[in-house]
Every structure is written in C-alpha cells, then in structure tokens.
Write a protein that holds these residues in place. Structure first.
Motif, PDB file in Angstrom:
ATOM      1  N   HIS A   1       0.852  -1.198   0.000  1.00 35.57           N
ATOM      2  CA  HIS A   1       0.000   0.000   0.000  1.00 35.57           C
ATOM      3  C   HIS A   1       0.877   1.232   0.000  1.00 35.57           C
ATOM      4  O   HIS A   1       2.077   1.160   0.239  1.00 35.57           O
ATOM      5  N   ASN A   2       0.265   2.343  -0.240  1.00 32.96           N
ATOM      6  CA  ASN A   2       1.039   3.578  -0.205  1.00 32.96           C
ATOM      7  C   ASN A   2       1.485   3.876   1.207  1.00 32.96           C
ATOM      8  O   ASN A   2       0.862   3.477   2.180  1.00 32.96           O
ATOM      9  N   LEU A   3       2.560   4.588   1.278  1.00 34.74           N
ATOM     10  CA  LEU A   3       3.095   4.920   2.595  1.00 34.74           C
ATOM     11  C   LEU A   3       2.127   5.815   3.353  1.00 34.74           C
ATOM     12  O   LEU A   3       1.379   6.583   2.762  1.00 34.74           O
ATOM     13  N   ASN A   4       2.183   5.708   4.637  1.00 27.86           N
ATOM     14  CA  ASN A   4       1.427   6.601   5.490  1.00 27.86           C
ATOM     15  C   ASN A   4       1.874   8.035   5.234  1.00 27.86           C
ATOM     16  O   ASN A   4       3.042   8.360   5.370  1.00 27.86           O
ATOM     17  N   PRO A   5       0.967   8.904   4.788  1.00 25.24           N
ATOM     18  CA  PRO A   5       1.408  10.224   4.335  1.00 25.24           C
ATOM     19  C   PRO A   5       2.012  11.077   5.429  1.00 25.24           C
ATOM     20  O   PRO A   5       2.698  12.044   5.137  1.00 25.24           O
ATOM     21  N   SER A   6       1.779  10.750   6.680  1.00 22.40           N
ATOM     22  CA  SER A   6       2.356  11.594   7.714  1.00 22.40           C
ATOM     23  C   SER A   6       3.513  10.911   8.433  1.00 22.40           C
ATOM     24  O   SER A   6       3.946  11.356   9.467  1.00 22.40           O
ATOM     25  N   SER A   7       4.014   9.839   7.875  1.00 22.50           N
ATOM     26  CA  SER A   7       5.110   9.163   8.553  1.00 22.50           C
ATOM     27  C   SER A   7       6.403   9.918   8.326  1.00 22.50           C
ATOM     28  O   SER A   7       6.512  10.768   7.444  1.00 22.50           O
TER      29      SER A   7
END
Lengths: 361, 168
Positions: free
Chosen positions: B4-10
């Motif tokens: 999945h796409n990366l967590n946008p706030s990581s």
C-alpha cells in the motif's frame, strides 16, 4: 529533600516548621496521586513501563505503595477493565492515605486532613484507631508490623532508620520483601513508579534516586540494543556501546556515500514522487545491508558484470555507460568510496532493474 | 513489506518529499554537464548531503536536541559557530567536573569511575550524535535511539532514490 529534613529532627518531636514542610509536600503528593488515579487510564505493560521512565526520580521516591493493593491484585479479576482498575485502587488508597493523614495528625493536628481526605470517603473510626496506633508504632516497630501487616512506609522507615538500629528496619524490609514481588508486578500496571528499598540497601533518598536513574539508563540501553542489529546477545555495557557507535558511524558513512552517488547521477527526468514511492514499496533491500562491511571490490569487475547482464536493453546500456563512465572518472580521485558504491548499486539494482524490465516489456 | 502507499504523515514520507524538493532545486540551479570536474561533483555532493541532513532534521516533528543541533550547525557560519561552541563547551566542562556536591555530578563521577573504557565511549558517542555534548547519559541514550531510527530511514530513502535515478 524533605525526607532527610524530616528525619534530621533529632527526637520524635519535630519542629513546627519541619512538620509543616513535610506535611505540605505530602499533601501536594496526595492531590497529585488522587488526580492521577482519576485520570490515568489502564495502560498496558509496555506503555506504562515507558511512563515509569518519564517520572523524575525524587517524585518516584516519594510515592508510597500501599500494600493493600497487593492483596487485591492477587485475588480477583485479571481483566484490566478501566473502571474496575480505578475502583480497585480507590480502596487501598483510602486506607493508605488515611494512615498517612493519621500519622500527621499526631504531629500537626488537623491542618492537612481536610484536604487529603476530601476525595476519599473518610472513615473516622479507622482514622482514630490508627491514630491511636501511631504512638506504639514509633516505639515497637515489630509489633505494629504484625498488627498492621505490610503497612511499612518508606518514609516511616527512613525516619526510623536515622534514629534506631538497622536490624529492626531490615526485619521490616524482609517482611515487606514478600510484598515487593507482588508490588513489582503491580508497578508495571500502575502509571507511576514504586521504589521499594530492598534488603540490605541504603534507604536514603539519594541512593533511591540514583537507583531509579540507573534503572532508567539500563532500560534505555535495552531499547538501543534492540535497535542496533546483532546487539541482543552481547552482555556488558562497553561492548554494546561499541556496537552502537559502529552502527551510527556506518549509517553516517552510508549517507555520505549515497549523497555522493546522487551527486554523480544525471537526472533524466524530474524527480517524481510516485515513482519513488512505488519503488520504495517494491524495494527488497532493507537497511541492514552491510554496505560498509564488505571488503573492497574491484569496480571494473562489477561494472562489466552489470553490463553483460542486460545486453538487450540498449538504451539502458547507453545510460548506464554514461553513469558508470562518470563514476569511473571519479574513480581516479575517490577510489574506495566508489568501489563500495558500485558494489552497493549492483547489489541493489538487480531486483529493481528486473521490476522495471517487466514494466517496460 | 506491504504494497500500500506509505502513510502520508510518517517520518519516511515527510523526509522523502522534502528531500526530493531539495534535490530538484539543486539540479535546477546547476544542471550536471556531461563532463564535470570532480570538484563540481564534490560541491554537489556537499550540497546534497547538507540538504539531506536538513530535510531530515526538519521532518522530525517532535523537538529533538540532535535535530536542533544539526540545523544550527548548517545554518550558522563556522566562525560564529566556533565562538559559540567555545563558550558552551567551557561552561559545560565546568558544570560537569567541578561541582561534585551536586547530585548529577556525583552520579557522573560514579559512572566514569565504574568502568574506565566507558568514559571514552561516552565521549565518542557524544561526538557522533549532533548536540550530544550537552546532555547527560540518560537523555543521550534517548537521543541516540531516535537518531539511529532517523538515520536508517534516511539511508533507505536515499538508496531508493539513487537506485531509481541512476538507471534511467
């Protein structure tokens, strides 16, 4: 610290100022504890353990563990329901706080009692009975230990320590040690630290605080050991620190080499976020790649190997040659890093390259 | 690893976006000529490394001593830095060695006297972790753990980028 100030009083009668000081500080802690009880949710072991570490040492020292809670945790309900948790702790703290308040009543009269007991359901009968027990507490510690089992407070013990012989205190700590095990289990569930004086250890506030500090430091060392690969088996602080230092140095060097590689790259297209993310997800290399540990490889061998691997992709080859060519130019000046870089890239590029080949075809 | 796409706030995504922005800016300023001298490449390397460190330090949302120290190191020019660090280090050494009466001083003396080699390694660690000179052992270990985590993220992202763009 106020423990020492309280204990410095030579006789059982303290001066009014000292008593007030002690009482005032203890009352602050009461309100703190009460508030914490109200607001602290039931935390699992891991988070409460880190919560333990956040507390400053003197505060940790001051908190008194009521041993009645030990009985409670032994008997019922292992399921950590929040309300049950809070409810169960109200009970022991009633008696614990009331006993402490009662103790103060011997010295200070009535000043703090109203504040302390305001949130507990005051039980005046037990209050009076325990107040009456306080005078025998001072003179016959053994008897009170048996009559009120596990009532020992570290503060009371400290005061007794300074004045009386150590054997009685050791005896009391021995009895309380049986509760110590249960209390240590308890401590992990609670949101604050219970520091109990173990047998044969000094109970003054300095050593207690130092011990709390040392435990903090050991806990953090354990976390670091988990972070650094290959450190779990090593025992001894010096070797672990060596490993940590090596790891940090290797990471910093990797950053330098990668930035040098990026400096040599010719970006044919603009830096695209999506392609980076998808490549990230498909990347098979993890951070444990021992790029710096490998011995020096001859760059020419690596480059030739790469080119032979993908002959049909002519346009790729051309770009490759331009990139490798640049790195060969640099080789004359910065040989060792580039050799490692080429090894690094050849190791990494194979899986990625195969992915992209599939996409292209 | 999930696809999945990366967590946008990581941390990883924050660092990636910042770093890519910095790279595009560097490339726009001075596009690579096919025949660039090693000195130019070295300059680029320095700029890219600084950009990587800066973007990492910025992406650290929670305030950390090492991130502050990194940014400060990259912002202030070296002559001012030398004066400031001189004052800072001398005051630190004073507090560390002379005050034996203080609680912290006593504990530090204990730890160094316990193992002779331990003090040397602590000094090394302090040098490695930016901003590590001014911290006691407990916080230093904390900072080291966070620093290691961020460095591994940085290395991962940079390696991916380098792989991606060195072969296209």
């Amino acid at each position: 610290m106020e423990l020492n100030a309280g204990a410095a009083g030579t006789g059982p009668h303290k001066t009014a100022s000292e008593r007030d000081e002690v009482a005032a500080l203890e009352s602050l802690q009461f309100t703190d504890e009460i508030r914490r009880l109200m607001s602290a949710p039931a935390t699992d072991n891991a988070s409460s353990f880190t919560a333990l570490l956040e507390l400053p040492a003197p505060q940790a020292v001051q908190l008194i563990h009521s041993p009645d809670s030990a009985k409670l945790t032994a008997a019922p309900a292992p399921a950590p329901n929040v309300d049950d948790f809070k409810g169960s702790f109200h009970y022991p703290f009633n008696s614990g706080l009331i006993e402490r308040a009662a103790r103060f009543s011997v010295f200070t009269g009535d000043g703090n009692i109203n504040e302390d007991n305001k949130s507990n359901s005051p039980e005046p009968t037990s209050y009076n009975s325990s107040a009456s027990l306080q005078k025998p507490v001072k003179s016959e510690p053994a008897e009170t230990e048996s009559s009120q089992p596990l009532v020992s407070d570290p503060t009371v013990e400290n005061r007794r320590n300074k004045r009386k012989d150590r054997e009685k205190v050791k005896g009391s700590t021995k009895k309380s040690k049986t509760a110590a095990k249960e209390s240590s289990d308890d401590a992990e569930k609670l949101p604050y630290v219970h520091v109990r004086a173990r047998r044969g250890q000094a109970t003054d506030s300095h050593s207690l605080a130092e011990r709390a500090r040392r435990e903090k430091i050991n806990a953090r060392m354990k976390l670091l050991q988990e972070l650094v690969p290959g450190c779990g088996k090593i025992s001894g602080m010096a070797l672990v620190l060596d490993e940590i230092i090596n790891h940090v140095q290797s990471l910093q060097r990797q950053v330098e080499f990668l930035s040098m590689r990026l400096a040599a790259v010719n970006p044919g297209i603009d830096f695209n976020l999506d392609s980076v993310f998808t490549a990230e997800n498909g990347s098979l290399m993890d951070s444990n790649f021992p790029g710096m540990v490998m011995p020096m490889m001859w760059p020419e061998v690596q480059l030739n190997g790469n080119r032979q691997q993908y002959p049909p992709q002519l346009h790729f080859n051309a770009l490759q040659q331009s990139v490798w060519g640049k790195e060969e130019v640099c080789n004359n000046y910065i040989t060792p890093e580039n050799s490692l870089l080429s090894y690094d890239s050849s190791g990494n590029s194979a899986p990625l390259h195969s992915n992209r080949l599939k996409m292209e075809l | 690893m999930d696809l999945h796409n990366l967590n946008p706030s990581s941390l990883k995504s924050r660092f990636t976006t910042r770093f890519l922005r910095a790279l595009t800016e560097i490339n726009a300023r001075k596009p690579i000529a096919s025949s660039s001298s090693p000195r130019e490449i070295f300059q680029r390397y320095r700029r890219i490394k600084d950009a990587a460190d800066t973007s990492m330090a910025y992406s650290v949302r929670s305030r950390r001593t090492w991130s502050k120290a990194t940014l400060w190191r990259l912002r202030t020019p070296s002559h001012r830095r030398r004066l400031a660090s001189f004052g800072r280090r001398s005051s630190l050494n004073k507090t560390r060695t002379t005050t034996t009466a203080s609680h912290r001083g006593a504990v530090v003396v204990q730890i160094t006297s316990r193992g002779g080699g331990l003090g040397v390694q602590l000094e090394e660690l302090r040098e490695l972790v930016p901003g590590g000179e001014a911290m006691d052992l407990c916080n230093l270990l904390d900072e080291t753990a966070h620093y290691i985590k961020c460095l591994t993220t940085q290395v991962q992202v940079m390696r991916t980028i380098a792989n991606l763009y060195s072969l296209e």
